[in-house]
Design a protein around this motif. Structure first.
Motif, short mmCIF file in Angstrom:
data_model
loop_
_atom_site.label_atom_id
_atom_site.label_comp_id
_atom_site.label_asym_id
_atom_site.label_seq_id
_atom_site.Cartn_x
_atom_site.Cartn_y
_atom_site.Cartn_z
N ASP A 8 -1.93 0.23 -1.61
CA ASP A 8 -2.55 1.42 -1.03
C ASP A 8 -2.10 2.62 -1.85
O ASP A 8 -0.97 3.09 -1.73
CB ASP A 8 -2.13 1.58 0.43
N THR A 9 -2.98 3.13 -2.68
CA THR A 9 -2.62 4.22 -3.59
C THR A 9 -2.59 5.58 -2.90
O THR A 9 -2.31 6.59 -3.55
CB THR A 9 -3.61 4.29 -4.76
N THR A 43 4.67 2.27 -2.94
CA THR A 43 3.41 2.16 -2.20
C THR A 43 3.57 1.18 -1.04
O THR A 43 4.25 0.20 -1.18
CB THR A 43 2.29 1.64 -3.11
N GLU A 45 -6.50 -5.82 -7.01
CA GLU A 45 -7.76 -6.13 -6.35
C GLU A 45 -8.54 -7.19 -7.12
O GLU A 45 -9.24 -8.01 -6.53
CB GLU A 45 -8.60 -4.85 -6.21
N HIS A 103 -0.86 -4.86 3.06
CA HIS A 103 -0.89 -4.03 1.87
C HIS A 103 0.51 -3.49 1.64
O HIS A 103 1.26 -3.32 2.57
CB HIS A 103 -1.85 -2.85 2.06
N TYR A 162 -3.81 -0.72 -8.77
CA TYR A 162 -4.74 -1.06 -7.68
C TYR A 162 -5.83 -2.00 -8.19
O TYR A 162 -6.14 -3.02 -7.57
CB TYR A 162 -5.36 0.21 -7.11
N LYS A 187 -1.70 -6.37 -1.03
CA LYS A 187 -2.54 -5.37 -1.67
C LYS A 187 -1.77 -4.06 -1.89
O LYS A 187 -0.63 -3.91 -1.47
CB LYS A 187 -3.80 -5.11 -0.85
N ARG A 234 0.88 -1.22 0.00
CA ARG A 234 0.00 0.00 0.00
C ARG A 234 0.87 1.20 0.00
O ARG A 234 0.63 2.08 0.58
CB ARG A 234 -0.93 -0.01 1.12
#
Length: 908
Positions: A108-109, A31, A97, A36, A93, A106, A20
C-alpha cells in the motif's frame, strides 16, 4: 520481511512500506500490511536493519516492506532524489502486483513511514513535509534541516566575492530558488503526523541543534514529538542498549514506534475520527492519538507551499498556481462538524481531492473560502478552485496554456523529466557550430558525473518542437532552428546584432548571455542558452557548473530562477554581474505600474523596478487542427450556402428583429444601469430598423433604396446575419429537447455554421429538417459535391474506405481558366525578409489544412514554382523551408518525412 542473508554497508535513507506502510532513512520508508504490507525507503539497509533474536539475525521491519531507493549526488533527497524515492515506491508496487505467484503480501503506497538517518534524516523531513498524504508517520534520526546550514559545502553567499557586488534583491531571488527544500519552512504540513526524532548527544557530525530546532517548531504548532538525545552516543552505533539490538536505526525504541503504527493502521485506526463518522468505540484509545491536533469537534491545519512543482499537498489540498511565484503560499483550513473554512495567502488556484489518510468529508459540509461561500462537489475527481476578479469559484483543471505544477521553475526543473540537449547547426560560422557542440558535450558530461544521468545530444535538424521531452536548446535565433519558436512564447526578443529586450528593458553588450525557461508542449519545459558573442554564451553555459565537488548538485540545480541574463562583469563578479534575473508569472496583461509583480528583475546600476511579464504562448502558438481521423458515414455530410442571408431575407421592417433579437433580452443590455451611455433593448431595435430601412445606392444618376436584405458593407452585417440564423437554430434545438426528442438533437452535434455557410457531418436527416430550422424566405443552396467529398470554406473534406476523414486545401481560384496574380515579386519595392516570410506563412497554412503529405507537397510545390518565377532565390527558399520545419515541426510530424526529403520534393 523475510530474512535477508546478505549484509550491505549501512545507507542513509530508507522507506518502510507496510505489507501496504513506513518510511525511514539514513532514509527509509515503511509500508503497511493487512493482506497488504507497508513500505520504507532505504538504501542498502539490510545490514543496518538487522538485530539478533534467539541467536539468529533477523532483518527488516515487522509487518512492513522495507524499501531503500538508490539516489545520486550529495543532495540526494532533494529534486531528482525525491523523485527517485517516489518512483521506487511505485516500482515496488508494480513489481508486487505483477508477481502474485511470488509475493502473497501486497503493498500500500499510501501508507508510508518516512524514516532516515543523517542525510537520510533530512530526506525524511523533506519527503514528509512535501508528501504528507502518503504518510503514517515520520522518523528523523540525526537529520539536518537544510544543506545551506549544514557543514560548509554550500553556504549561501558566505565569503563569496559576489556578496560585495550582488544587489540584495538578486540574493532574494536566488534564495527563493532553494526555499522549497527547507524542511523547517514547511513544518506545518506534518502537524497531523506522529513524529519521532532522535540523535546521539555527542554527535559531532550533525549537531543536536538541528533536531532541537525542529522539535521547537513542532511544539509551536501543538505537536507532541517523541524526541530523544542518547547519552554517550555519537553519529552512528550498532548497539543501543544491548549487543546487536538494532542500533541506530532499528533498536527496540524505534521498532516499538513503527510496530504500533503499523498495527493501528492494519486495524483501520489511522483514519479514525468522529468528524469522519466513526464512533469513539470504533476508534478505540491509542497513545498515538496524542500526536494528532484534531479534536472531536474542530480540526485545524495549514498547508505551506513555496513551489507548486514540489509535493502533493496536504489532506487533499494542493496549491496549483501562485499569485507571486516562489513566495510563501498558505492554505489554512478549519474543519467543523458541518463547515469547512479556508483562508489563503498568495494562492491563485488550488485543488481538492479525497485522501485515504485523515480524510475530510467535503460532501457533508458547507465551504467558505476567504469568507466567501463556494459550492464544491468532489465526487471521485479533483475539484479546482480559482481566484479571479476578487472572487473564488470552481474552475477547470490544469490548462496547457498556463503554468501549473509541471511547468513551474526554477531552472533545475528541466532535468526532472526526460530531457535531451538540442545543439544548433544553422550558423554560417563553423567555429560557432563547433562551440555549441562542445558545450553540449560539456553539459551532458556534467549530468553524468554528478548524477549518473544520460543526457542525449541531438542536432536541431533531428528533432521537432512537438517532441514530448524537456529540451535544452543551445544557440540563438540564427544558430538553432527552434530558438525563435520558444522565444515567441516569452516577453523576450533577440536580434541578430546581439540586442536583447525583456519586456520594455533593452540590453546590448558585446558579452552577454541568456538562460531562460519556456513553456513546451503543454506540460513540459524548454531551456534556452544563447549569447551575443561566444564569450557571452560560455558565461551562461558556466551556470551549469556545480559548485564545491564532491558535495555537488546536478547542473543548473542551485540558485538559478526562471531566467538569467549575464553581463560583461559576470566572470569577475558572479551573480553580481547579472544584468537581469527573475521568475515568470501568470499575469496576462503587462503594465509597468501594476501591483502584481510579473517579472522580478535586477538591472545593472541598481534595482530599476519591477517589470510586468507573461508566461503563456501567444495565440499563434496554439491552434485547433482538423482531426485527421473523424469517422464519417457515407452520404451523411452536407454543405449548404445560405447565399442570400445577407441579400435575400426580408428584414425590411424589423419584424424578425422584433421577434428574435427582442426575444433574447438580458444579453448585454442592462435596463437598470446607472451609466448615461446606455441603450435599452428598444433603442437597439429602433436603430437596427433605421439602418435596414435607410440603405441607398446611386447608380446611373438615379438613387435606389434597398428594401430586401441586410445592408452589405456595413460593420454589423455579418453579426446581424449570425444572430438572425442563431435565433432560429437555438429555437429548433430547444423545441426538440422540450418535445422529448433529445436523440434527434444529438444528431446535430457535428453541425457547424460560419456566418451563412453550414457543414453537417454524420447527420443523414439534416436535409429533411432544413425547412423546420430556417425561415421560408431564406434561400438555401446545397453545395455538397459527392457522397464522399465536400468543400467547406477553404477546406476540402473527404473520407476514405475506412471512414477516416481527410482534409486538403480548397481554393476556388484553382478552377479559373486564367492565371491569378498574387504574392509579391522580388523586383517590387519591398524588403526581402517579409517576402520570403510569405513562403513560411503559406507552408503553415498548407500543413494545417492537409492530412496527407501528397496534398501538402502539391500545394507547396506549386507555390515554390510560382515564387521562383517571380524572382525568388532557391537557396533562400530552402533556408525558409528549413526554418519552417524547425519552428513548426508539430504541423508536419504526422507525415513522418525527414527534412531532406521535404526539401527535395518541394524545391528540387
Amino acid at each position: 520481511m523475510a530474512e535477508d542473508p546478505v549484509a550491505y554497508p549501512p545507507a542513509d535513507f530508507h522507506i518502510v512500506a507496510q505489507s501496504r506502510y513506513t518510511l525511514h532513512g539514513d532514509f527509509t520508508w515503511h509500508t503497511k500490511q493487512a493482506a497488504h504490507t507497508a513500505v520504507p525507503l532505504w538504501v542498502n539497509q539490510a545490514d543496518s536493519y538487522k538485530r539478533m533474536a534467539e541467536g539468529e539475525y533477523v532483518f527488516g521491519v515487522d509487518n512492513a516492506w522495507l524499501l531503500a531507493p538508490t539516489r545520486h549526488g550529495a543532495h540526494n533527497w532533494e529534486g531528482p532524489g525525491a523523485l527517485t524515492a517516489l518512483q521506487s515506491l511505485d516500482a515496488l508496487y508494480k513489481m508486487v502486483e505483477d508477481s502474485d505467484d511470488i509475493f502473497k503480501v501486497k503493498v500500500d503506497t499510501n501508507k508510508v513511514v518516512y524514516a532516515g538517518h543523517s542525510m537520510g534524516g533530512h530526506g525524511a523531513w523533506h519527503l514528509a513535509t512535501h508528501y504528507p498524504d502518503k504518510a503514517l508517520a515520520l522518523m528523523s534520526l540525526a537529520g539536518w534541516i537544510k544543506k545551506e546550514e549544514y557543514g560548509d559545502s554550500n553556504l549561501f553567499f558566505r565569503h563569496d566575492i559576489a556578496t560585495s557586488h550582488a544587489d540584495p534583491v538578486t540574493k532574494f531571488i536566488m534564495e527563493s530558488c532553494i526555499s522549497e527544500n527547507d524542511a523547517d519552512r514547511h513544518i506545518s504540513n506534518i502537524q497531523e503526523l506522529p513524529v519521532l526524532t532522535r540523535i546521539g548527544a555527542d554527535d559531532r557530525t550533525v549537531h543536536p541543534f538541528f533536531l532541537r530546532r525542529m522539535y521547537r517548531l513542532l511544539a509551536e504548532i501543538g505537536i507532541m514529538v517523541n524526541h530523544t538525545e542518547l547519552a554517550r552516543k555519537e553519529h552512528w552505533w550498532w548497539d543501543t542498549w544491548k549487543t546487536n539490538d538494532g542500533g541506530a536505526v532499528n533498536d527496540p525504541q524505534l521498532r516499538d514506534f513503527t510496530n504500533k503504527l503499523v498495527s493501528k493502521s492494519l486495524e483501520g485506526g489511522s483514519q479514525c475520527d468522529s468528524i469522519h463518522g466513526n464512533s469513539e468505540e470504533d476508534c478505540g484509545k491509542s497513545e498515538f492519538d496524542r500526536y494528532s491536533q484534531n479534536s472531536m469537534t474542530k480540526r485545524e491545519f495549514t498547508l505551506t507551499t513555496y513551489n507548486p512543482a514540489l509535493g502533493d499537498g496536504m489532506n487533499g489540498l494542493r496549491v496549483i498556481q501562485q499569485i507571486t511565484p516562489l513566495r510563501k503560499s498558505e492554505v489554512h483550513c478549519t474543519v467543523g462538524e458541518n463547515t469547512v473554512e479556508i483562508d489563503t495567502v498568495n494562492v491563485a488556484k488550488f485543488s481538492i481531492e479525497k485522501t485515504r489518510n485523515r480524510p475530510i468529508k467535503w460532501s457533508d459540509k458547507s465551504v467558505k473560502i476567504n469568507k466567501q461561500p463556494v459550492q464544491i462537489e468532489i465526487g471521485n475527481d479533483i475539484s479546482y478552485l480559482c481566484y479571479k476578479s476578487g472572487r473564488w469559484s470552481v474552475c477547470s483543471g490544469i490548462e496547457d496554456t498556463v503554468r501549473g505544477p509541471d511547468t513551474y521553475g526554477p531552472a533545475r526543473r528541466i532535468a526532472e523529466q526526460e530531457f535531451v540537449i538540442v545543439v544548433g547547426t544553422q550558423s554560417s560560422n563553423q567555429t560557432i557550430t563547433e562551440l555549441l557542440l562542445q558545450s553540449a558535450v560539456y553539459i551532458a558530461n556534467l549530468f553524468f558525473l554528478t548524477s549518473d544521468t544520460i543526457a542525449p545530444i541531438l542536432k536541431d535538424e533531428d528533432i521537432q518542437t512537438s517532441d514530448e521531452r524537456n529540451l535544452i536548446l543551445l544557440g540563438g535565433t540564427e544558430e538553432n532552428l527552434h530558438t525563435t519558436f520558444f522565444l515567441e512564447k516569452l516577453p523576450i526578443t533577440f536580434k541578430a546584432d546581439g540586442t536583447l529586450t525583456i519586456e520594455s528593458c533593452t540590453y546590448h553588450h558585446d558579452r552577454q548571455g541568456m538562460m531562460t525557461l519556456a513553456p513546451h508542449h503543454g506540460n513540459r519545459l524548454a531551456m534556452i542558452l544563447f549569447g551575443s558573442s561566444p564569450s557571452g554564451f560560455l558565461d551562461v553555459v558556466s551556470l551549469a557548473t556545480p559548485t564545491i565537488p564532491p558535495m555537488t548538485r546536478s547542473p543548473f540545480s542551485n540558485l538559478l530562477p526562471d531566467y538569467v541574463l549575464t553581463g560583461p562583469d559576470f566572470g569577475m563578479k558572479g551573480p553580481g554581474g547579472f544584468l537581469c534575473t527573475g521568475f515568470y508569472v501568470e499575469q496576462r496583461n503587462y503594465s509597468p505600474d501594476a501591483e502584481d509583480v510579473s517579472v522580478i528583475a535586477q538591472h545593472t546600476g541598481g534595482l530599476s523596478g519591477y517589470l510586468g511579464g507573461e508566461y503563456h504562448a501567444p495565440d499563434n502558438s496554439y491552434h485547433i487542427g482538423v482531426a485527421p481521423h473523424v469517422n464519417l458515414n457515407p452520404g451523411s455530410h452536407h454543405v449548404i450556402d445560405g447565399g442570400r442571408v445577407q441579400g435575400g431575407v426580408d428584414l425590411g421592417h424589423g419584424v424578425q428583429l422584433q421577434g428574435h433579437v427582442g426575444g433574447y433580452q438580458g444579453h448585454g443590455v442592462d435596463e437598470k444601469s446607472d451609466s448615461e451611455n446606455k441603450y435599452t433593448e428598444t433603442d437597439i431595435i429602433q436603430m437596427l430598423n433605421f439602418l435596414i430601412d435607410n440603405i441607398f445606392v446611386v447608380f446611373g444618376g438615379k438613387v435606389f433604396q434597398q428594401i430586401v436584405g441586410i445592408p452589405m458593407g456595413t460593420n454589423c452585417a455579418p453579426l446581424l446575419a449570425d444572430i438572425f440564423l442563431y435565433s432560429y437554430e437555438a429555437e429548433f434545438i430547444q423545441s426538440l429537447v422540450s418535445d422529448g426528442k433529445r436523440y434527434l438533437a444529438s444528431d446535430f452535434n457535428f453541425t457547424y455554421r460560419y456566418i451563412d455557410d453550414v457543414l453537417s457531418i454524420n447527420n443523414p436527416k439534416f436535409a429533411d429538417y432544413l425547412s423546420s430550422i430556417y425561415p421560408s424566405e431564406l434561400e438555401v443552396k446545397e453545395t455538397t459535391e459527392t457522397n464522399n467529398s465536400a468543400s467547406y470554406l477553404d477546406i476540402m473534406l473527404s473520407y476514405d474506405t475506412d471512414g477516416h476523414m481527410n482534409t486538403s486545401l480548397y481554393d476556388k481560384r484553382d478552377d479559373f481558366n486564367f492565371s491569378i496574380t498574387n504574392f509579391p515579386f522580388l523586383s517590387s519595392n519591398i524588403p526581402s525578409s517579409p517576402a520570403y516570410g510569405v513562403f513560411i506563412s503559406q507552408l503553415i497554412r498548407y500543413a494545417r489544412a492537409s492530412t496527407k503529405y501528397t496534398d501538402f507537397v502539391l500545394r507547396a510545390r506549386r507555390l515554390s514554382d510560382k515564387l521562383l518565377s517571380q524572382g525568388y532565390v532557391c537557396d533562400r527558399l530552402t533556408s525558409s523551408l528549413r526554418k519552417f520545419y524547425g519552428r513548426y515541426g508539430e504541423l508536419v510530424i504526422h507525415y513522418d518525412v525527414p527534412l531532406s526529403r521535404m526539401v527535395d520534393d518541394i524545391l528540387s
